[in-house]
Design an enzyme around this catalytic site. Sequence first.
Site, mmCIF file in Angstrom:
data_model
loop_
_atom_site.group_PDB
_atom_site.id
_atom_site.type_symbol
_atom_site.label_atom_id
_atom_site.label_comp_id
_atom_site.label_asym_id
_atom_site.label_seq_id
_atom_site.Cartn_x
_atom_site.Cartn_y
_atom_site.Cartn_z
ATOM 1 N N HIS A 1 8.151 1.282 -10.389
ATOM 2 C CA HIS A 1 7.134 0.938 -9.850
ATOM 3 C C HIS A 1 5.204 0.917 -10.396
ATOM 4 O O HIS A 1 4.835 2.250 -11.209
ATOM 5 C CB HIS A 1 6.597 1.521 -8.190
ATOM 6 C CG HIS A 1 6.171 3.208 -8.722
ATOM 7 N ND1 HIS A 1 8.114 3.499 -8.178
ATOM 8 C CD2 HIS A 1 5.936 4.510 -8.451
ATOM 9 C CE1 HIS A 1 7.897 4.914 -9.091
ATOM 10 N NE2 HIS A 1 6.514 5.423 -8.122
ATOM 11 N N ARG B 1 0.941 -1.329 0.187
ATOM 12 C CA ARG B 1 0.000 0.139 0.222
ATOM 13 C C ARG B 1 1.020 1.518 -0.116
ATOM 14 O O ARG B 1 2.067 1.319 0.811
ATOM 15 C CB ARG B 1 -1.274 -0.228 0.889
ATOM 16 C CG ARG B 1 -2.253 -0.927 0.517
ATOM 17 C CD ARG B 1 -3.375 -1.070 2.475
ATOM 18 N NE ARG B 1 -3.819 -2.246 2.562
ATOM 19 C CZ ARG B 1 -4.941 -3.011 1.230
ATOM 20 N NH1 ARG B 1 -5.208 -0.976 -0.087
ATOM 21 N NH2 ARG B 1 -5.179 -3.733 1.045
#
Length: 131
Positions: free
Chosen positions: A104, A32
């Site tokens: 990412h 997260r």
Amino acid sequence: MEYDQNNVFAKILRGDLPCDKVYEDDFALAFRDINPQAPVHVLVIPKGPYVSIDEFSADATADEQAGLMRAIGATARELGLTGGGYRVLANKGRDAHQEVMHLHFHIFAGRPLGPMLEDGALPPGTNYRRS
Ligand code: 5GP
């Protein structure tokens, strides 16, 4: 661009920094985001030292590339997002405001996500080139 082994995601991969993990396999880790922009905001990163998608697609092995793509889908399934939908986004460089220099993919979900870009479509004939 040379890879910096001290970027925060490298530290997370080494276990030097904690993360709220949602998925992991041999090729990728998903966790997260520390500053979520949506009810669900998860980052999926390759385990190898790649800064951006263009470098990853040029230098990563076929297994690494397939593994990362599989991990993005697996993470979306793991989070139960396939019904309501989600957005996948990767920033590279200055114009995209990349902050962390380890490749990412953001997964956003859990609310209507608005237009794809903040300022939406520009009028026909707009000159996108830098002056
Ligand atoms: P970028 O702008 O590079 O595409 O996004 C970097 C993201 O990484 C941001 O959304 C930021 O909140 C997130 N981030 C930065 N440092 C950390 C951290 O230490 N842990 C986690 N979980 N996320 C981080």
